[in-house]
Write a protein that holds these residues in place. Structure first.
Motif, PDB file in Angstrom:
ATOM      1  N   VAL A 109       0.832  -1.205   0.000  1.00 63.76           N
ATOM      2  CA  VAL A 109       0.000   0.000   0.000  1.00 63.76           C
ATOM      3  C   VAL A 109       0.869   1.259   0.000  1.00 63.76           C
ATOM      4  CG1 VAL A 109      -1.923  -1.175   1.120  1.00 63.76           C
ATOM      5  CG2 VAL A 109      -0.289   0.070   2.521  1.00 63.76           C
ATOM      6  N   THR A 110       2.032   1.212   0.644  1.00 57.38           N
ATOM      7  CA  THR A 110       2.927   2.373   0.627  1.00 57.38           C
ATOM      8  C   THR A 110       3.492   2.585  -0.769  1.00 57.38           C
ATOM      9  OG1 THR A 110       3.518   1.849   2.909  1.00 57.38           O
ATOM     10  CG2 THR A 110       4.864   3.481   1.791  1.00 57.38           C
ATOM     11  N   ALA A 111       3.826   1.498  -1.463  1.00 56.82           N
ATOM     12  CA  ALA A 111       4.292   1.615  -2.843  1.00 56.82           C
ATOM     13  C   ALA A 111       3.195   2.196  -3.737  1.00 56.82           C
ATOM     14  CB  ALA A 111       4.734   0.250  -3.368  1.00 56.82           C
ATOM     15  N   LEU A 112       1.944   1.766  -3.522  1.00 58.36           N
ATOM     16  CA  LEU A 112       0.825   2.331  -4.289  1.00 58.36           C
ATOM     17  C   LEU A 112       0.627   3.802  -3.970  1.00 58.36           C
ATOM     18  CD1 LEU A 112      -1.788  -0.573  -4.090  1.00 58.36           C
ATOM     19  CD2 LEU A 112      -0.628   0.274  -6.140  1.00 58.36           C
ATOM     20  N   CYS A 113       0.840   4.175  -2.712  1.00 58.61           N
ATOM     21  CA  CYS A 113       0.757   5.586  -2.329  1.00 58.61           C
ATOM     22  C   CYS A 113       1.793   6.407  -3.088  1.00 58.61           C
ATOM     23  CB  CYS A 113       0.958   5.718  -0.819  1.00 58.61           C
ATOM     24  SG  CYS A 113       1.139   7.413  -0.228  1.00 58.61           S
ATOM     25  N   LEU A 114       3.025   5.921  -3.136  1.00 59.93           N
ATOM     26  CA  LEU A 114       4.087   6.634  -3.847  1.00 59.93           C
ATOM     27  C   LEU A 114       3.821   6.674  -5.349  1.00 59.93           C
ATOM     28  CD1 LEU A 114       7.131   5.151  -1.907  1.00 59.93           C
ATOM     29  CD2 LEU A 114       6.387   7.538  -1.851  1.00 59.93           C
ATOM     30  N   ALA A 115       3.357   5.560  -5.912  1.00 58.58           N
ATOM     31  CA  ALA A 115       3.125   5.500  -7.357  1.00 58.58           C
ATOM     32  C   ALA A 115       1.980   6.420  -7.778  1.00 58.58           C
ATOM     33  CB  ALA A 115       2.825   4.061  -7.773  1.00 58.58           C
ATOM     34  N   THR A 116       0.865   6.360  -7.041  1.00 54.06           N
ATOM     35  CA  THR A 116      -0.266   7.234  -7.392  1.00 54.06           C
ATOM     36  C   THR A 116       0.061   8.695  -7.130  1.00 54.06           C
ATOM     37  OG1 THR A 116      -1.217   6.768  -5.201  1.00 54.06           O
ATOM     38  CG2 THR A 116      -2.032   5.469  -7.067  1.00 54.06           C
ATOM     39  N   GLY A 117       0.860   8.968  -6.104  1.00 59.42           N
ATOM     40  CA  GLY A 117       1.288  10.342  -5.869  1.00 59.42           C
ATOM     41  C   GLY A 117       2.162  10.863  -6.990  1.00 59.42           C
ATOM     42  N   SER A 118       3.009   9.997  -7.533  1.00 56.88           N
ATOM     43  CA  SER A 118       3.845  10.390  -8.660  1.00 56.88           C
ATOM     44  C   SER A 118       2.994  10.663  -9.901  1.00 56.88           C
ATOM     45  CB  SER A 118       4.872   9.290  -8.938  1.00 56.88           C
ATOM     46  OG  SER A 118       5.722   9.647  -9.992  1.00 56.88           O
ATOM     47  N   LEU A 119       2.009   9.792 -10.142  1.00 66.66           N
ATOM     48  CA  LEU A 119       1.113   9.995 -11.286  1.00 66.66           C
ATOM     49  C   LEU A 119       0.309  11.284 -11.141  1.00 66.66           C
ATOM     50  CD1 LEU A 119      -0.227   6.359 -11.767  1.00 66.66           C
ATOM     51  CD2 LEU A 119       1.321   7.590 -13.295  1.00 66.66           C
ATOM     52  N   TRP A 120      -0.062  11.595  -9.923  1.00 66.95           N
ATOM     53  CA  TRP A 120      -0.829  12.814  -9.656  1.00 66.95           C
ATOM     54  C   TRP A 120       0.075  14.039  -9.732  1.00 66.95           C
ATOM     55  CZ3 TRP A 120      -4.135  13.476  -4.549  1.00 66.95           C
ATOM     56  CH2 TRP A 120      -5.068  14.494  -4.750  1.00 66.95           C
ATOM     57  N   GLY A 121       1.312  13.896  -9.266  1.00 63.34           N
ATOM     58  CA  GLY A 121       2.213  15.039  -9.235  1.00 63.34           C
ATOM     59  C   GLY A 121       2.694  15.475 -10.608  1.00 63.34           C
ATOM     60  N   TRP A 128       7.707  14.134 -11.814  1.00 62.25           N
ATOM     61  CA  TRP A 128       7.274  12.890 -11.197  1.00 62.25           C
ATOM     62  C   TRP A 128       7.644  12.828  -9.719  1.00 62.25           C
ATOM     63  CZ3 TRP A 128       4.145  10.013 -14.104  1.00 62.25           C
ATOM     64  CH2 TRP A 128       4.247  10.082 -15.500  1.00 62.25           C
ATOM     65  N   TRP A 129       8.700  13.516  -9.349  1.00 61.99           N
ATOM     66  CA  TRP A 129       9.205  13.370  -7.976  1.00 61.99           C
ATOM     67  C   TRP A 129       9.933  14.634  -7.548  1.00 61.99           C
ATOM     68  CZ3 TRP A 129       8.534   9.843  -4.184  1.00 61.99           C
ATOM     69  CH2 TRP A 129       9.393   9.894  -3.083  1.00 61.99           C
ATOM     70  N   VAL A 130       9.761  15.010  -6.297  1.00 59.32           N
ATOM     71  CA  VAL A 130      10.564  16.067  -5.674  1.00 59.32           C
ATOM     72  C   VAL A 130      10.972  15.575  -4.288  1.00 59.32           C
ATOM     73  CG1 VAL A 130       9.563  18.031  -6.909  1.00 59.32           C
ATOM     74  CG2 VAL A 130       8.463  17.198  -4.826  1.00 59.32           C
ATOM     75  N   TRP A 131      12.158  15.976  -3.872  1.00 62.97           N
ATOM     76  CA  TRP A 131      12.654  15.525  -2.571  1.00 62.97           C
ATOM     77  C   TRP A 131      12.179  16.482  -1.476  1.00 62.97           C
ATOM     78  CZ3 TRP A 131      14.565  10.823  -1.954  1.00 62.97           C
ATOM     79  CH2 TRP A 131      15.055  10.160  -3.075  1.00 62.97           C
ATOM     80  N   ASP A 132      10.868  16.643  -1.374  1.00 59.84           N
ATOM     81  CA  ASP A 132      10.367  17.461  -0.276  1.00 59.84           C
ATOM     82  C   ASP A 132      10.094  16.583   0.939  1.00 59.84           C
ATOM     83  OD1 ASP A 132       7.943  16.206  -0.682  1.00 59.84           O
ATOM     84  OD2 ASP A 132       6.794  18.042  -0.940  1.00 59.84           O
ATOM     85  N   ALA A 133       9.706  17.196   2.039  1.00 60.82           N
ATOM     86  CA  ALA A 133       9.628  16.484   3.321  1.00 60.82           C
ATOM     87  C   ALA A 133       8.583  15.372   3.292  1.00 60.82           C
ATOM     88  CB  ALA A 133       9.330  17.471   4.446  1.00 60.82           C
TER      89      ALA A 133
END
Length: 261
Positions: A109-121, A128-133
């Motif tokens: 579920v954490t991997a899905l959270c990261l993947a969907t967040g990347s798709l949304w971002g 696709w990704w930023v090194w924010d907090a």
């Protein structure tokens, strides 16, 4: 006056593998049915009946998966810490087993959270990704889940792996408030909390209610999968113990004949 019963024997009775199998055996069919029904209602509501966002358009529908995955990643890890604490304090093997079966589901579920967040971002932030907090702390949470899953399976003695994994799970709890409050403590691209906050939710009811239904559906499915994995692990250990007992019983006549020869 009789003394009050100790909570430790009560905990052991409730966590007995035989009672666990009997109790969860009755729960499993309704759990699968209810989780599938609620998730189906939430999916139809979120994908077809809820409105598109005036600014994000249809892309906003990713939130109906992304947000429940984020909640489950944190709540599941809190549950992992609780089962780890129970295992370390009372040394009950069922708590170790549940923790062992929980970590792969939590990592998923954490991997899905990261993947969907990347798709949304990507359409919202242009990357696709930023090194924010927030993103970095969730990535750390994913590594904690993976580390626990690896540690519990890294030793031939399961007890040593369970103890190492439990210690990691408890140490990793410090990351949960960082994930939760990172958007408040630091300036990040990630939006602040819009549902779980003291003031009124910053989301219209037409989007909030399908989100909550999806969250309940995913939560029920998460719990059902963990229980199913734990049941399978208990039954696997029982089969292994039965096979070992049969092998020992078959070996006794051979030893007796060797001694008499």
């Amino acid at each position: 006056m009789d003394p009050a019963p100790s909570p430790v024997p009560l905990l052991h009775r409730l966590a007995n593998p035989g009672r666990f199998l009997r109790a969860t055996g009755r729960w499993m069919p309704p759990l699968w049915a209810v989780s599938g029904l609620v998730l189906g209602i939430g999916a139809v509501w979120a994908l077809f009946l809820s409105p598109a966002d005036w600014q994000q358009g249809e892309t906003v529908r990713i939130l109906y998966v992304h947000v429940p995955m984020a909640w489950l990643a944190m709540a599941g890890y809190a549950g992992l810490a609780v089962t780890s604490a129970v295992a370390l304090i009372w040394r009950h093997p069922l708590a170790d087993l549940v923790a062992r079966e929980l970590s792969p589901v939590g990592a998923t579920v954490t991997a899905l959270c990261l993947a969907t967040g990347s798709l949304w971002g990507r359409p919202m932030w242009g990357t696709w990704w930023v090194w924010d907090a927030r993103l970095t702390s969730v990535l750390v949470l994913f590594f904690l889940w993976m580390g626990h899953a690896a540690l519990t399976r890294a030793f031939e003695e399961e007890e040593r792996g369970a103890r190492a994994g439990a210690i990691l799970a408890l140490v990793g709890v410090v990351n949960l408030p960082i994930v939760k409050f990172s958007v408040d403590w630091w300036n990040t691209l990630h939006q602040p909390a819009s549902v779980a906050r003291l003031a009124a939710p910053g989301m219209h009811a037409s989007m909030l209610w399908p989100l909550l239904v999806c969250a309940v559906g995913f939560s029920l499915l998460f719990g059902t999968v963990v229980v199913a994995r734990a049941r399978a692990a208990v039954m696997e250990r029982r089969v292994e113990a039965l096979e070992l007992a049969r092998a020992r019983a078959a070996d006794r006549p051979a030893r007796a004949e060797a001694l008499l020869a």
